[in-house]
Design a protein around this motif. Structure first.
Motif, PDB file in Angstrom:
ATOM      1  N   PRO A  89       0.828  -1.210   0.000  1.00  0.00           N
ATOM      2  CA  PRO A  89       0.000   0.000   0.000  1.00  0.00           C
ATOM      3  C   PRO A  89       0.862   1.258   0.000  1.00  0.00           C
ATOM      4  N   SER A  90       0.274   2.368  -0.435  1.00  0.00           N
ATOM      5  CA  SER A  90       1.047   3.609  -0.498  1.00  0.00           C
ATOM      6  C   SER A  90       1.402   4.049   0.921  1.00  0.00           C
ATOM      7  N   GLY A  91       2.622   4.495   1.095  1.00  0.00           N
ATOM      8  CA  GLY A  91       3.088   4.914   2.412  1.00  0.00           C
ATOM      9  C   GLY A  91       3.796   3.810   3.158  1.00  0.00           C
ATOM     10  N   TYR A  92       3.880   2.616   2.552  1.00  0.00           N
ATOM     11  CA  TYR A  92       4.496   1.484   3.236  1.00  0.00           C
ATOM     12  C   TYR A  92       6.005   1.481   2.979  1.00  0.00           C
ATOM     13  N   THR A  93       6.772   1.346   4.042  1.00  0.00           N
ATOM     14  CA  THR A  93       8.209   1.141   3.892  1.00  0.00           C
ATOM     15  C   THR A  93       8.565  -0.092   4.714  1.00  0.00           C
ATOM     16  N   LYS A  94       9.357  -0.942   4.135  1.00  0.00           N
ATOM     17  CA  LYS A  94       9.753  -2.178   4.809  1.00  0.00           C
ATOM     18  C   LYS A  94      10.649  -1.803   5.985  1.00  0.00           C
ATOM     19  N   LEU A  95      10.231  -2.224   7.191  1.00  0.00           N
ATOM     20  CA  LEU A  95      10.987  -1.890   8.395  1.00  0.00           C
ATOM     21  C   LEU A  95      11.768  -3.106   8.868  1.00  0.00           C
ATOM     22  N   ASP A  96      12.938  -2.856   9.414  1.00  0.00           N
ATOM     23  CA  ASP A  96      13.760  -3.915  10.003  1.00  0.00           C
ATOM     24  C   ASP A  96      13.295  -4.096  11.447  1.00  0.00           C
ATOM     25  N   LEU A  97      12.488  -5.128  11.711  1.00  0.00           N
ATOM     26  CA  LEU A  97      11.841  -5.268  13.012  1.00  0.00           C
ATOM     27  C   LEU A  97      12.781  -5.790  14.086  1.00  0.00           C
ATOM     28  N   THR A  98      14.013  -6.149  13.726  1.00  0.00           N
ATOM     29  CA  THR A  98      14.968  -6.547  14.760  1.00  0.00           C
ATOM     30  C   THR A  98      15.504  -5.320  15.492  1.00  0.00           C
ATOM     31  N   ASP A  99      15.406  -4.160  14.840  1.00  0.00           N
ATOM     32  CA  ASP A  99      15.799  -2.902  15.462  1.00  0.00           C
ATOM     33  C   ASP A  99      14.641  -2.409  16.342  1.00  0.00           C
ATOM     34  N   PRO A 100      14.856  -2.203  17.641  1.00  0.00           N
ATOM     35  CA  PRO A 100      13.763  -1.812  18.546  1.00  0.00           C
ATOM     36  C   PRO A 100      13.046  -0.529  18.136  1.00  0.00           C
ATOM     37  N   GLU A 101      13.793   0.438  17.627  1.00  0.00           N
ATOM     38  CA  GLU A 101      13.153   1.701  17.221  1.00  0.00           C
ATOM     39  C   GLU A 101      12.153   1.476  16.093  1.00  0.00           C
TER      40      GLU A 101
END
Ligand SMILES: [Zn+2]
Length: 136
Positions: free
Chosen positions: A111-123
């Motif tokens: 979807p628009s506005g989606y960026t793949k996040l690295d979920l191992t990083d707590p932030e």
């Protein structure tokens, strides 16, 4: 609506073959017998010259007349896009926490506005959790 409207009309004593207006008379239920305008399917009396409303009032009237359900309004699209984005982040979180018996793959474009996040990083994990909270 005429089932099989006659497509062509021969005029000028058999010299000219042209398209016939496909409009139907509401009174006699017969097909209009005038030739259609060039590049059009109807004659000038049945809307051949019409290019649609020009004034703002006319455009608004047509817009209101064609409004059927509201499923495709801009607000509905924005809401659906926002929900889709939330679902995508929820899916990522579920996959990250092994919530599902196997890794779920979402289909289609993100979807628009989606960026793949690295979920191992707590932030970024916190950011992904915040994005699953509805705004209203
Ligand atoms: Zn006509």
């Amino acid at each position: 609506m005429i089932q099989n409207p006659e497509q062509y009309l021969i005029t000028a004593g058999g010299k000219i073959c042209c398209r016939r207006c496909k409009a139907q008379s509401s009174r006699t239920k017969l097909q209009c017998s005038k030739p259609a305008l060039k590049g059009k399917a109807v004659c000038q009396f049945h809307g051949g010259y019409s290019t649609g409303p020009k004034s703002k009032e006319g455009k608004d009237r047509i817009r209101a007349a064609h409004f059927k359900h509201g499923e495709e309004t801009l607000e509905a699209k924005a809401e659906r896009s926002e929900k889709s984005l939330m679902f995508r982040y929820l899916n990522d979180l579920g996959n990250h926490c092994n919530l599902f018996y196997k890794q779920l793959k979402t289909q289609g474009r993100p979807p628009s506005g989606y960026t793949k996040l690295d979920l191992t990083d707590p932030e970024q994990l916190v950011l992904a959790i915040l994005k699953t909270i509805p705004s209203k």
